[in-house]
Design a protein around this motif. Structure first.
Motif, PDB file in Angstrom:
ATOM      1  N   ALA A 281       0.829  -1.207   0.000  1.00  0.00           N
ATOM      2  CA  ALA A 281       0.000   0.000   0.000  1.00  0.00           C
ATOM      3  C   ALA A 281       0.863   1.256   0.000  1.00  0.00           C
ATOM      4  O   ALA A 281       0.600   2.211  -0.751  1.00  0.00           O
ATOM      5  CB  ALA A 281      -0.919  -0.014   1.219  1.00  0.00           C
TER       6      ALA A 281
ATOM      7  N   TYR B 157       2.392   1.901  -3.484  1.00  0.00           N
ATOM      8  CA  TYR B 157       1.403   2.438  -4.427  1.00  0.00           C
ATOM      9  C   TYR B 157       1.070   3.888  -4.082  1.00  0.00           C
ATOM     10  O   TYR B 157       0.849   4.713  -4.986  1.00  0.00           O
ATOM     11  CB  TYR B 157       0.136   1.575  -4.407  1.00  0.00           C
ATOM     12  CG  TYR B 157       0.221   0.377  -5.331  1.00  0.00           C
ATOM     13  CD1 TYR B 157       0.305   0.547  -6.718  1.00  0.00           C
ATOM     14  CD2 TYR B 157       0.239  -0.923  -4.828  1.00  0.00           C
ATOM     15  CE1 TYR B 157       0.395  -0.545  -7.572  1.00  0.00           C
ATOM     16  CE2 TYR B 157       0.329  -2.018  -5.680  1.00  0.00           C
ATOM     17  CZ  TYR B 157       0.403  -1.824  -7.052  1.00  0.00           C
ATOM     18  OH  TYR B 157       0.496  -2.895  -7.900  1.00  0.00           O
ATOM     19  N   ARG B 158       1.030   4.193  -2.789  1.00  0.00           N
ATOM     20  CA  ARG B 158       0.754   5.585  -2.391  1.00  0.00           C
ATOM     21  C   ARG B 158       1.888   6.490  -2.865  1.00  0.00           C
ATOM     22  O   ARG B 158       1.653   7.601  -3.352  1.00  0.00           O
ATOM     23  CB  ARG B 158       0.602   5.659  -0.872  1.00  0.00           C
ATOM     24  CG  ARG B 158       0.295   7.057  -0.338  1.00  0.00           C
ATOM     25  CD  ARG B 158      -0.156   7.012   1.112  1.00  0.00           C
ATOM     26  NE  ARG B 158       0.755   6.245   1.947  1.00  0.00           N
ATOM     27  CZ  ARG B 158       1.880   6.723   2.462  1.00  0.00           C
ATOM     28  NH1 ARG B 158       2.248   7.973   2.195  1.00  0.00           N
ATOM     29  NH2 ARG B 158       2.641   5.973   3.220  1.00  0.00           N
TER      30      ARG B 158
ATOM     31  N   HIS C 156       1.619   7.411  -6.268  1.00  0.00           N
ATOM     32  CA  HIS C 156       0.402   8.224  -6.464  1.00  0.00           C
ATOM     33  C   HIS C 156      -0.739   7.412  -7.080  1.00  0.00           C
ATOM     34  O   HIS C 156      -1.660   7.988  -7.654  1.00  0.00           O
ATOM     35  CB  HIS C 156       0.695   9.468  -7.319  1.00  0.00           C
ATOM     36  CG  HIS C 156       1.801  10.322  -6.768  1.00  0.00           C
ATOM     37  ND1 HIS C 156       1.694  10.982  -5.570  1.00  0.00           N
ATOM     38  CD2 HIS C 156       3.045  10.593  -7.249  1.00  0.00           C
ATOM     39  CE1 HIS C 156       2.822  11.644  -5.325  1.00  0.00           C
ATOM     40  NE2 HIS C 156       3.668  11.415  -6.327  1.00  0.00           N
TER      41      HIS C 156
ATOM     42  N   TYR D 140      -3.434   6.066  -5.757  1.00  0.00           N
ATOM     43  CA  TYR D 140      -4.158   6.061  -4.486  1.00  0.00           C
ATOM     44  C   TYR D 140      -5.268   5.007  -4.447  1.00  0.00           C
ATOM     45  O   TYR D 140      -5.578   4.477  -3.383  1.00  0.00           O
ATOM     46  CB  TYR D 140      -4.731   7.450  -4.208  1.00  0.00           C
ATOM     47  CG  TYR D 140      -3.664   8.502  -4.077  1.00  0.00           C
ATOM     48  CD1 TYR D 140      -2.789   8.502  -3.003  1.00  0.00           C
ATOM     49  CD2 TYR D 140      -3.504   9.511  -5.046  1.00  0.00           C
ATOM     50  CE1 TYR D 140      -1.797   9.463  -2.886  1.00  0.00           C
ATOM     51  CE2 TYR D 140      -2.519  10.466  -4.940  1.00  0.00           C
ATOM     52  CZ  TYR D 140      -1.665  10.438  -3.857  1.00  0.00           C
ATOM     53  OH  TYR D 140      -0.676  11.382  -3.741  1.00  0.00           O
TER      54      TYR D 140
ATOM     55  N   ALA E 267      -3.574   1.716  -3.681  1.00  0.00           N
ATOM     56  CA  ALA E 267      -3.073   1.823  -2.310  1.00  0.00           C
ATOM     57  C   ALA E 267      -4.217   1.671  -1.312  1.00  0.00           C
ATOM     58  O   ALA E 267      -4.096   0.956  -0.309  1.00  0.00           O
ATOM     59  CB  ALA E 267      -2.371   3.163  -2.114  1.00  0.00           C
ATOM     60  N   PHE E 268      -5.351   2.325  -1.608  1.00  0.00           N
ATOM     61  CA  PHE E 268      -6.515   2.235  -0.718  1.00  0.00           C
ATOM     62  C   PHE E 268      -7.010   0.788  -0.619  1.00  0.00           C
ATOM     63  O   PHE E 268      -7.363   0.314   0.465  1.00  0.00           O
ATOM     64  CB  PHE E 268      -7.639   3.142  -1.227  1.00  0.00           C
ATOM     65  CG  PHE E 268      -8.877   3.083  -0.375  1.00  0.00           C
ATOM     66  CD1 PHE E 268      -8.939   3.730   0.857  1.00  0.00           C
ATOM     67  CD2 PHE E 268      -9.989   2.363  -0.791  1.00  0.00           C
ATOM     68  CE1 PHE E 268     -10.070   3.663   1.645  1.00  0.00           C
ATOM     69  CE2 PHE E 268     -11.127   2.287  -0.011  1.00  0.00           C
ATOM     70  CZ  PHE E 268     -11.176   2.938   1.209  1.00  0.00           C
TER      71      PHE E 268
ATOM     72  N   TYR F 298      -4.669  -1.001   1.694  1.00  0.00           N
ATOM     73  CA  TYR F 298      -4.880  -0.582   3.080  1.00  0.00           C
ATOM     74  C   TYR F 298      -6.161  -1.200   3.632  1.00  0.00           C
ATOM     75  O   TYR F 298      -6.219  -1.629   4.790  1.00  0.00           O
ATOM     76  CB  TYR F 298      -4.943   0.942   3.182  1.00  0.00           C
ATOM     77  CG  TYR F 298      -3.586   1.605   3.194  1.00  0.00           C
ATOM     78  CD1 TYR F 298      -2.609   1.238   4.120  1.00  0.00           C
ATOM     79  CD2 TYR F 298      -3.264   2.621   2.277  1.00  0.00           C
ATOM     80  CE1 TYR F 298      -1.362   1.848   4.130  1.00  0.00           C
ATOM     81  CE2 TYR F 298      -2.014   3.232   2.287  1.00  0.00           C
ATOM     82  CZ  TYR F 298      -1.078   2.836   3.215  1.00  0.00           C
ATOM     83  OH  TYR F 298       0.158   3.436   3.226  1.00  0.00           O
TER      84      TYR F 298
ATOM     85  N   CYS G  47      -3.756   6.087   6.961  1.00  0.00           N
ATOM     86  CA  CYS G  47      -3.241   5.995   5.589  1.00  0.00           C
ATOM     87  C   CYS G  47      -4.372   5.779   4.583  1.00  0.00           C
ATOM     88  O   CYS G  47      -4.349   6.331   3.472  1.00  0.00           O
ATOM     89  CB  CYS G  47      -2.224   4.868   5.488  1.00  0.00           C
ATOM     90  SG  CYS G  47      -0.679   5.214   6.349  1.00  0.00           S
TER      91      CYS G  47
ATOM     92  N   SER H  74      -5.893   9.028   3.998  1.00  0.00           N
ATOM     93  CA  SER H  74      -5.021   9.846   3.148  1.00  0.00           C
ATOM     94  C   SER H  74      -5.196   9.484   1.677  1.00  0.00           C
ATOM     95  O   SER H  74      -5.143  10.361   0.804  1.00  0.00           O
ATOM     96  CB  SER H  74      -3.557   9.651   3.565  1.00  0.00           C
ATOM     97  OG  SER H  74      -3.361  10.069   4.898  1.00  0.00           O
ATOM     98  N   CYS H  75      -5.392   8.194   1.416  1.00  0.00           N
ATOM     99  CA  CYS H  75      -5.615   7.755   0.030  1.00  0.00           C
ATOM    100  C   CYS H  75      -6.943   8.309  -0.502  1.00  0.00           C
ATOM    101  O   CYS H  75      -7.035   8.706  -1.678  1.00  0.00           O
ATOM    102  CB  CYS H  75      -5.616   6.235  -0.045  1.00  0.00           C
ATOM    103  SG  CYS H  75      -3.969   5.517   0.178  1.00  0.00           S
TER     104      CYS H  75
ATOM    105  N   GLY I  90      -6.236  11.685  -1.444  1.00  0.00           N
ATOM    106  CA  GLY I  90      -5.492  11.698  -2.692  1.00  0.00           C
ATOM    107  C   GLY I  90      -6.382  11.480  -3.902  1.00  0.00           C
ATOM    108  O   GLY I  90      -6.094  11.982  -4.992  1.00  0.00           O
TER     109      GLY I  90
END
Length: 722
Positions: free
Chosen positions: A560, A563-564, A567, A569, A572-573, A576, A592, A595-596, A599
């Protein structure tokens, strides 16, 4: 001709030979030898040139010669050896180094007879027993010991300055390895001389002798030889393969798993020496001052009054616990093989003992003349403690001599005080297993060598072998010897544990190529790549780890994160979210994930997550306030954004907090407050250019909130004016 010119021309000849441009190399060597009066070398070169001219002539005539390749190889090696000896011979006439000064003095004299010297040394053990019975005549014992030491010193210097053994000298040296009465200490000192000689000039016969000594079934001897060859392999990795005898020896050694494992262990120990300076600094700046402070505090408490009577614990306990923790930390470093004494004992090398070159390589001997003569005069208690210290296998030979001579200089009162600090029962070491002792012996010699190359008064004259020893697996010769997945993994894990991610990555990649990997190896590979900023490659490694070991929290978290950082997201999400299913109470994961969402521009969803985290933390997490403040600002909720930035500014604000609070104030129409907050941010950053880079990075966001583009440079000037 001066030293620099000789070294330059020698280097050019080596370069030509490396490219196998033999004719040019021989011509250049002929020019170099015009400055030499060594007719033996000039005749050798002329003979080699003549042989090569005949070979070229036969080839031009179309003669089929199946031995041509072998002859060409022999002529390359012969030319290389002549170049080595020409360099040494020419430097003898102009160099002021100790090595060449000694060689110049010895010119014209008969070389030391190795066979005769061996016979003298072989009687030492029996003679020592005889002299030790003469307790009433210490002078005779010391005189006998001094004669023996004079013999070993002369042998050391003779071997060191002999740049190339003859066939007869090699045969005589071989007898040292098979002698049943030569002491381990004398043979170890001989190995040290051979090693030092090889660092000055390569000699295939000495190298063959050293490789042969690895098979001697005397642990002190073969472990010292092992350490020596471990240092020499990086220096001469391109020379050793030129000699069939040496390659045959290496092939035999490679087939012995014990040798491969031991060599790998020594290289790990060598890599550990990179930490010596930082450990010495830590000892100087942390351990020793802290221990002194704790001892003083403990002393004060014994005679003062402590008013903290309501404390649950005796304050003495806390000090003793802290001292115990420091001592345990030192002990743990020692057991790992770390050099904890370089910053203290390693500096005590000004004694006359260290003025002799051979003594830097001498194994510690309680029967050394200066030692035995002085210790006899010490009280019995001091003798016992000193004997225990000097038997300690975690202190190198060089430091034992330093410690011994330091103690010898103490008066009787200080000696007794010194002895009183130690508990003989606690210091007594049980007999160690051969494997442990082997590791300690090699570590001791490595530390002895480190002190020599760091502290010898003429250290600049010697080639620092430590510089070549830190990347063993990048050297083809060593890589081939240690071509074993278990060895590679052991080295990779060690490098990884020390934070040397680039080298560790190379070795983990080697394991992958051999298909000798598991999920943990792919995790560590991914981590190395992530540390290098190679996030896409790290993702690929982590995904392989995820396949081999699904739903592993650490892997999911790092997938994750990568990937974050890329960028991406959305992906990444997803990771997570998967990680949160494994660890639903992990607040960092929830943060986190939020935050995604931010993003992705899903600020309402992000705020929902952050408010939930703020509630869980009882409103006491500045990291969450920062996220709420920014998401509120971006989504146009300026009042809410101001509320959370006010909380941040009332706590411990960062430069970014002042900056973002300034954005909020400006977008709300309070230009004066915005300029004030921007100025505070500028002061916190401490660099005008860096601040304005941060400020202008948010230009599009400010424009989206209604700030006029023409007002931005004016605000910049306004900030500068504050």
């Amino acid at each position: 001709m001066n030293e620099q010119t000789i070294e330059t021309q020698y280097g050019q000849i080596l370069s030509l030979l490396k490219q196998k441009r033999l004719k040019e190399a021989q011509a250049s060597l002929d020019v170099l030898l015009q400055e030499s009066d060594d007719w033996k070398l000039r005749n050798r070169l002329e003979s080699a040139r003549l042989s090569y001219r005949y070979m070229l002539q036969y080839m031009r005539q179309g003669t089929d010669d199946p031995a041509r390749g072998k002859l060409h190889h022999q002529l390359l090696v012969e030319t290389l050896e002549i170049a080595d000896q020409a360099r040494v011979s020419l430097l003898d006439d102009c160099s002021t180094t100790y090595y060449h000064t000694l060689r110049k003095k010895q010119k014209g004299k008969a070389p030391l007879d190795l066979a005769a010297t061996l016979k003298t040394l072989e009687t030492y053990k029996d003679d020592l027993v005889l002299f030790q019975f003469m307790d009433d005549d210490v002078k005779k014992l010391v005189s006998f010991l001094e004669r023996h030491e004079k013999t070993t010193d002369a042998l050391f210097l003779s071997v060191w300055t002999n740049s190339a053994w003859s066939v007869e000298e090699e045969r005589q040296a071989g007898a040292y390895l098979t002698s049943p009465t030569l002491t381990d200490n004398d043979l170890c000192l001989f190995i040290g001389a051979v090693m030092l000689s090889l660092t000055a000039c390569f000699d295939a016969r000495k190298m063959a002798w050293l490789l042969e000594s690895l098979s001697i079934e005397r642990l002190d001897v073969n472990q010292r030889a092992l350490t020596a060859v471990a240092f020499l392999f990086p220096l001469y990795h391109d020379r050793i393969p030129l000699y069939p005898t040496l390659t045959a020896q290496l092939a035999r050694l490679k087939a012995e798993i014990d040798f491969v494992e031991d060599l790998n262990r020594v290289y790990i120990q060598l890599l550990r020496t990179r930490e010596t300076e930082s450990i010495a600094k830590k000892m100087r700046e942390e351990f020793i001052p802290e221990m002194i402070k704790n001892i003083e505090s403990l002393h004060d408490m014994k005679f003062g009054f402590d008013e903290s009577d309501d404390d649950d614990k005796n304050p003495d306990w806390k000090i003793e616990e802290e001292m115990g923790r420091k001592m345990q930390e030192i002990n743990d470093l020692q057991l790992e093989g770390a050099d904890v004494y370089m910053g203290t004992l390693g500096q005590l090398k000004s004694f006359p003992f260290f003025q002799k070159l051979s003594n830097w390589f001498r194994p510690f001997d309680p029967n050394y003349s200066q030692v035995i003569n002085s210790i006899r005069q010490k009280p019995a208690g001091v003798k016992v403690i000193l004997a225990l210290i000097l038997q300690n296998e975690l202190i190198c030979n060089s430091d034992k001599y330093s410690l011994c001579f330091t103690t010898i200089q103490m008066n009787e009162e200080d000696s007794k005080a010194f002895a009183g600090q130690f508990d003989p029962e606690a210091m007594a070491q049980p007999p160690s297993h051969d494997d442990i002792r082997a590791e300690r012996l090699t570590n001791m010699f490595i530390q002895d060598l480190y002190r020599f190359y760091q502290s010898h008064p003429r250290r600049a004259e010697f080639r620092d072998i430590f510089k070549d020893a830190y990347t063993p697996y990048s050297i083809p010769l060593i890589k081939d010897l240690l071509d074993n997945p278990r060895m590679v993994l052991e080295m990779a894990d060690f490098l990884f544990s020390k934070g040397d991610y680039p080298q560790a990555l190379e070795l983990y990649t080697t394991l992958h190529e051999k298909r000798a990997t598991n999920a943990v190896h792919f995790q560590k590979t991914g981590f190395c790549l992530q540390k290098a900023g190679r996030y896409q490659e790290a993702v690929e490694a982590y995904q392989k780890a995820d396949i081999l070991q699904p739903e592993h929290l650490w892997t999911l978290r790092h997938l994750a994160a990568c990937y974050r950082l890329l960028h991406d997201y959305a992906t990444a999400f997803d990771y997570y979210t998967e990680a949160i299913l494994v660890a639903p109470k992990d607040r960092d994961l929830l943060f986190c994930a939020g935050s995604c969402q931010a993003g992705l521009g899903n600020y309402d969803k992000a705020l929902k997550s952050f408010f939930e985290l703020d509630f869980q933390a009882n409103g006491g997490n500045p990291k969450v306030w920062r996220a709420i403040g920014w998401c509120s600002f971006i989504s146009g909720k300026l009042g809410q954004a101001r509320k959370y930035y006010d909380k941040l500014l009332a706590a411990k604000p960062q430069a970014a907090d002042y900056l973002n609070a300034g954005h909020v104030a400006w977008c709300r129409g309070d230009v004066g407050l915005a300029a004030e907050l921007y100025s505070l941010s500028l002061a916190a950053v401490g660099n005008r250019q860096a601040f304005f880079q941060l400020f202008l990075k948010d230009k599009e966001t400010l424009l989206a909130h209604g700030i006029k583009e023409e007002d931005i440079p004016i605000m910049c000037d306004l900030i500068e004016g504050e």
